[in-house]
Design a protein around this motif. Structure first.
Motif, PDB file in Angstrom:
ATOM      1  N   UNK A 121       0.821  -1.214   0.000  1.00 17.58           N
ATOM      2  CA  UNK A 121       0.000   0.000   0.000  1.00 17.58           C
ATOM      3  C   UNK A 121       0.858   1.267   0.000  1.00 17.58           C
ATOM      4  N   UNK A 122       1.940   1.239  -0.767  1.00 15.02           N
ATOM      5  CA  UNK A 122       2.796   2.410  -0.908  1.00 15.02           C
ATOM      6  C   UNK A 122       3.854   2.560   0.158  1.00 15.02           C
ATOM      7  N   UNK A 123       3.825   1.749   1.212  1.00 15.43           N
ATOM      8  CA  UNK A 123       4.841   1.824   2.263  1.00 15.43           C
ATOM      9  C   UNK A 123       6.144   1.200   1.766  1.00 15.43           C
ATOM     10  N   UNK A 124       7.262   1.857   2.045  1.00 16.30           N
ATOM     11  CA  UNK A 124       8.571   1.317   1.692  1.00 16.30           C
ATOM     12  C   UNK A 124       8.954   0.253   2.713  1.00 16.30           C
ATOM     13  N   UNK A 125       9.286  -0.943   2.237  1.00 20.66           N
ATOM     14  CA  UNK A 125       9.616  -2.028   3.150  1.00 20.66           C
ATOM     15  C   UNK A 125      11.033  -2.523   2.885  1.00 20.66           C
ATOM     16  N   UNK A 126      11.678  -2.950   3.952  1.00 24.96           N
ATOM     17  CA  UNK A 126      13.021  -3.526   3.868  1.00 24.96           C
ATOM     18  C   UNK A 126      12.953  -5.009   4.231  1.00 24.96           C
ATOM     19  N   UNK A 127      14.108  -5.623   4.283  1.00 28.36           N
ATOM     20  CA  UNK A 127      14.188  -7.053   4.560  1.00 28.36           C
ATOM     21  C   UNK A 127      13.689  -7.437   5.942  1.00 28.36           C
ATOM     22  N   UNK A 128      13.490  -6.467   6.836  1.00 31.01           N
ATOM     23  CA  UNK A 128      13.019  -6.781   8.186  1.00 31.01           C
ATOM     24  C   UNK A 128      11.501  -6.948   8.258  1.00 31.01           C
ATOM     25  N   UNK A 129      10.788  -6.622   7.179  1.00 32.76           N
ATOM     26  CA  UNK A 129       9.331  -6.714   7.167  1.00 32.76           C
ATOM     27  C   UNK A 129       8.886  -8.177   7.279  1.00 32.76           C
ATOM     28  N   UNK A 130       7.896  -8.480   8.155  1.00 35.10           N
ATOM     29  CA  UNK A 130       7.402  -9.860   8.234  1.00 35.10           C
ATOM     30  C   UNK A 130       6.659 -10.257   6.965  1.00 35.10           C
ATOM     31  N   UNK A 131       6.530 -11.558   6.755  1.00 39.34           N
ATOM     32  CA  UNK A 131       5.862 -12.072   5.559  1.00 39.34           C
ATOM     33  C   UNK A 131       4.383 -11.728   5.561  1.00 39.34           C
ATOM     34  N   UNK A 132       3.844 -11.470   4.381  1.00 37.14           N
ATOM     35  CA  UNK A 132       2.417 -11.212   4.230  1.00 37.14           C
ATOM     36  C   UNK A 132       1.629 -12.486   4.522  1.00 37.14           C
ATOM     37  N   UNK A 133       0.438 -12.300   5.070  1.00 39.22           N
ATOM     38  CA  UNK A 133      -0.419 -13.440   5.375  1.00 39.22           C
ATOM     39  C   UNK A 133      -1.316 -13.734   4.183  1.00 39.22           C
ATOM     40  N   UNK A 134      -0.694 -14.117   3.068  1.00 36.66           N
ATOM     41  CA  UNK A 134      -1.438 -14.519   1.884  1.00 36.66           C
ATOM     42  C   UNK A 134      -0.680 -15.675   1.241  1.00 36.66           C
ATOM     43  N   UNK A 135      -1.175 -16.175   0.115  1.00 40.54           N
ATOM     44  CA  UNK A 135      -0.571 -17.374  -0.478  1.00 40.54           C
ATOM     45  C   UNK A 135       0.906 -17.179  -0.777  1.00 40.54           C
ATOM     46  N   UNK A 136       1.265 -16.080  -1.477  1.00 36.94           N
ATOM     47  CA  UNK A 136       2.666 -15.883  -1.845  1.00 36.94           C
ATOM     48  C   UNK A 136       3.532 -15.618  -0.627  1.00 36.94           C
ATOM     49  N   UNK A 137       3.016 -14.857   0.325  1.00 35.19           N
ATOM     50  CA  UNK A 137       3.784 -14.578   1.529  1.00 35.19           C
ATOM     51  C   UNK A 137       4.083 -15.832   2.321  1.00 35.19           C
ATOM     52  N   UNK A 138       3.067 -16.654   2.525  1.00 34.55           N
ATOM     53  CA  UNK A 138       3.279 -17.906   3.260  1.00 34.55           C
ATOM     54  C   UNK A 138       4.182 -18.851   2.483  1.00 34.55           C
ATOM     55  N   UNK A 139       4.026 -18.863   1.160  1.00 38.00           N
ATOM     56  CA  UNK A 139       4.868 -19.717   0.324  1.00 38.00           C
ATOM     57  C   UNK A 139       6.339 -19.316   0.450  1.00 38.00           C
ATOM     58  N   UNK A 140       6.608 -18.008   0.372  1.00 34.21           N
ATOM     59  CA  UNK A 140       7.991 -17.528   0.509  1.00 34.21           C
ATOM     60  C   UNK A 140       8.552 -17.845   1.892  1.00 34.21           C
ATOM     61  N   UNK A 141       7.727 -17.716   2.914  1.00 31.23           N
ATOM     62  CA  UNK A 141       8.192 -18.002   4.269  1.00 31.23           C
ATOM     63  C   UNK A 141       8.593 -19.472   4.411  1.00 31.23           C
ATOM     64  N   UNK A 142       7.768 -20.376   3.894  1.00 36.10           N
ATOM     65  CA  UNK A 142       8.110 -21.795   3.946  1.00 36.10           C
ATOM     66  C   UNK A 142       9.359 -22.090   3.121  1.00 36.10           C
ATOM     67  N   UNK A 143       9.473 -21.423   1.986  1.00 36.03           N
ATOM     68  CA  UNK A 143      10.620 -21.598   1.092  1.00 36.03           C
ATOM     69  C   UNK A 143      11.910 -21.201   1.786  1.00 36.03           C
ATOM     70  N   UNK A 144      11.901 -20.052   2.420  1.00 34.46           N
ATOM     71  CA  UNK A 144      13.095 -19.583   3.115  1.00 34.46           C
ATOM     72  C   UNK A 144      13.415 -20.450   4.327  1.00 34.46           C
ATOM     73  N   UNK A 145      12.374 -20.866   5.055  1.00 35.10           N
ATOM     74  CA  UNK A 145      12.602 -21.705   6.231  1.00 35.10           C
ATOM     75  C   UNK A 145      13.177 -23.066   5.857  1.00 35.10           C
ATOM     76  N   UNK A 146      12.961 -23.476   4.598  1.00 28.92           N
ATOM     77  CA  UNK A 146      13.480 -24.768   4.155  1.00 28.92           C
ATOM     78  C   UNK A 146      15.003 -24.803   4.108  1.00 28.92           C
ATOM     79  N   UNK A 147      15.652 -23.653   4.220  1.00 33.56           N
ATOM     80  CA  UNK A 147      17.126 -23.602   4.229  1.00 33.56           C
ATOM     81  C   UNK A 147      17.700 -23.741   5.637  1.00 33.56           C
ATOM     82  N   UNK A 148      16.862 -23.943   6.650  1.00 37.01           N
ATOM     83  CA  UNK A 148      17.322 -23.886   8.043  1.00 37.01           C
ATOM     84  C   UNK A 148      18.433 -24.881   8.360  1.00 37.01           C
TER      85      UNK A 148
END
Length: 298
Positions: A121-148
């Motif tokens: 919504x026009x807000x500038x976000x950096x890498x510290x922003x939490x994942x969005x609670x939608x399909x792509x956001x949750x998908x990216x979160x699981x994807x990144x966590x898979x590198x643990x």
């Protein structure tokens, strides 16, 4: 960048092919993990969903780069395809990360996407922003966590949150340029939504930078000056000497590509904070620079 032994999964895709060509230019030894029978000495066949180990392919590797995953906008988002988008990222990444851990590979670069952020919504976000609670956001979160597993074993893991990559042969440009040349170009929806972009040249150079420098965690691979969808349309129309007066409403996009239209009608204003703070210098710092290069390099 010094020459390295780099193991790459997903190297047959658009980004992988261009990256491998550039890394060969550095004198690096490239080992490609392929899902078919290997046809060359530099290829190693692997099954990302099976139990067969791949550790030996990683012997002596300086880094692993994982770019695999089904295309987000390749098909309509049926329940089956949404599941494929998820599993084609999470399962192979989990297996690779465990192999990195078991083999002691010091560096892993893993693909991710700006879909992490959702609509900002026009807000500038950096890498510290939490994942969005939608399909792509949750998908990216699981994807990144898979590198643990790799992170837990002490490997340096960088997560490549990539925006829309622009070049003459990128899928987006191949779709947009003919439309604009016919005078049918325009903005998607209101045009006010931000369009996270990066030139292919800068994407490749950013990956090389991350291979060579001690940066870990999420990294936004986007251009340093955010642009809106309307600015994209206006600039591309100008470069192609065509007006871009049309407004393509969201409902029309959804009729054509279904739920995947969310990628075009929402916007994420994403800051390349980690790259900037670590001294990376962009060759194409504006959307005009990137599109001019992409159009003229055809």
């Amino acid at each position: 960048m010094r020459s390295m032994k780099i193991v790459i999964a997903g190297g047959s895709g658009y980004l992988g092919e261009h990256l491998i060509k550039r890394l060969h230019g550095d004198g690096s030894q490239i080992v490609q993990l392929v899902r078919r029978a290997s046809k060359a000495d530099h290829e190693v066949s692997w099954d990302p969903y099976g139990d067969a180990p791949i550790d030996t392919a990683l012997d002596g590797a300086d880094a692993v780069v994982n770019l695999g995953g089904a295309g987000v906008a390749d098909r309509r988002w049926t329940p089956e395809y949404k599941q494929l988008i998820h599993t084609s990222r999470v399962i192979p990444t989990t297996k690779l990360a465990q192999a990195v851990a078991d083999s002691g590979v010091p560096v892993m670069l893993n693909a991710s996407a700006v879909g992490w952020y959702g609509d900002t919504d026009g807000r500038l976000v950096t890498e510290t922003q939490p994942a969005a609670d939608d399909f792509l956001g949750r998908n990216c979160q699981d994807w990144e966590n898979a590198t643990n597993a790799a992170t837990d074993a002490g490997s340096r893991v960088a997560l490549l949150r990539t925006g829309h990559v622009l070049s003459a042969d990128s899928e987006m440009m191949k779709r947009l340029v003919p439309v604009f040349k016919f005078g049918l170009g325009g903005r998607f929806g209101s045009g006010k939504q931000y369009f996270p972009w990066i030139s292919l040249l800068d994407w490749i150079e950013a990956v090389r930078f991350l291979l060579a420098n001690p940066v870990s965690g999420p990294v936004n691979l986007v251009g340093p000056t955010p642009a809106t969808n309307a600015e994209l349309a206006k600039t591309l129309g100008s470069l192609l000497h065509r007006p871009a007066p049309w407004i393509i409403p969201g409902f029309a996009l959804r009729l054509v590509v279904g739920e995947a239209a969310v990628e075009l009608v929402r916007g994420a204003r994403v800051d390349a904070a980690v790259l900037r703070d670590n001294g990376f210098e962009f060759k194409h710092p504006t959307i005009t620079d990137a599109l001019t290069w992409a159009v003229n390099s055809r």
